[in-house]
Design an enzyme around this catalytic site. Structure first.
Site: not given
Ligand code: BG6
Length: 306
Positions: A173, A277
């Site tokens: 991510h 990502e």
């Molecule tokens: C992304 C999602 O990959 O991650 C989003 O598509 C999400 O919807 C984002 O808000 C961040 O997620 P987190 O759990 O790290 O706040």
């Protein structure tokens, strides 16, 4: 981790002049890498690559100034590892952690290496502790290999060590630093179909031209193995993300309202980042046979925008 435990890590896995372990934010431990090509920081909590910076370049990975560094929280920025599910848990979204448990757990060091080309490599493994087994009972082994050199390569390998097929989703991510997200173009996804998760219900759409950001963006592009490039005129550079073992790509920027809702994300930080990502999600979740492995990898490089 105590000072003695960090000393033991350094004695066994430290590479003089290239890799050392150090404590930060109380109980957190990172591997700090500095070699002839670049610097990097990898936190053992979440096997989280927090920073990568080739010499002479601005930081490639973005990190929030508001990130929490707490045992049961993910780090906001860098490369969180989402596994074995992406987003909400498919059966138990209320009780299971969003984006899986790999980014919330403490990983162990397996090996370090100085490679002939001057790169530095770190192998980490996620121990299958009782709380993790309670969340994902099928036996598994999970390893992350990080190679820091002229490029940054991050490779996550899952082995199904059980005797039934295992289905899992994954994300590397990655948060990238950009000068001004509204001036950025993400190339490589032209003509791809994507799930727009911001419509109700989420709708399949087709990407026309480069991806640009002028509002909240949260999209899962499917059926794509393409290398993506982030063209960033404000910083005068292009970031290239090549991938293996992935047929889906998520692009995310929280924009104004969602930034304000996230406690670990500054209200005015969204123009300085974009997530591109490398994932296995939606139609790309992976079914791994007993004894088989699946590796998903991203190789990130930077070049001037000419
Ligand atoms: C992304 C999602 O990959 O991650 C989003 O598509 C999400 O919807 C984002 O808000 C961040 O997620 P987190 O759990 O790290 O706040």
């Amino acid at each position: 981790m105590t000072t003695t435990q960090i000393d033991m890590l350094n004695a066994r896995y430290g590479i003089p002049g290239a890799l050392a372990f150090e404590g930060f934010h109380g109980a957190f431990v990172m591997a700090r890498i500095r070699n002839e090509h670049a610097t990097a920081e990898i936190c053992l909590h979440g096997a989280h690559v927090m920073a990568y910076q080739p010499h002479g370049q601005a930081p490639v990975l973005w990190m929030s100034a508001h990130s929490k560094f707490e045992a049961n929280a993910p780090i906001r920025g860098g490369i969180p590892i989402c596994w074995p599910w992406f987003g909400k848990h498919p059966q138990d979204p209320d009780c299971m952690p969003f984006h899986g448990f790999a980014r919330l757990a403490d990983w162990s060091v397996c090996a370090t290496r100085a490679l002939a080309d001057g790169s530095t490599q770190l192998d980490l493994q996620l121990p299958a502790s009782a709380p993790l087994i309670a969340m994902w009972p099928e036996p598994w082994e999970l390893r992350l290999q990080v190679t820091v050199g002229k490029t940054l390569r991050v490779a996550l390998t899952m082995c199904n060590s059980g005797d039934v097929v295992a289905t899992h989703a994954t994300a590397l991510h990655t948060y990238f630093t950009v000068g001004d997200v509204t001036a950025v173009r993400v190339l490589g996804l032209e003509g791809c179909r994507y799930l727009d998760t911001l419509t109700t219900p989420p709708a399949m759409k087709t990407q026309a031209g480069a991806v640009t950001v002028g509002e909240e963006v949260d999209r899962a592009y499917v059926d794509t193995e393409a290398t993506c490039t982030i063209e960033d005129p404000s910083m005068g550079r292009r970031i290239r993300i090549a991938k293996e073992g992935s047929r889906s790509t998520v692009v995310w920027n929280p924009w104004i309202a969602k930034s304000a809702r996230m406690p670990d994300f500054g209200d005015t930080e969204y123009p300085g980042m974009i997530c591109v990502e490398t994932v296995n999600t939606a139609t790309d979740v992976r079914v791994v046979a007993p004894g088989a492995t699946h590796c998903i990898a991203a190789t990130i490089s930077v070049e001037p925008l000419t």
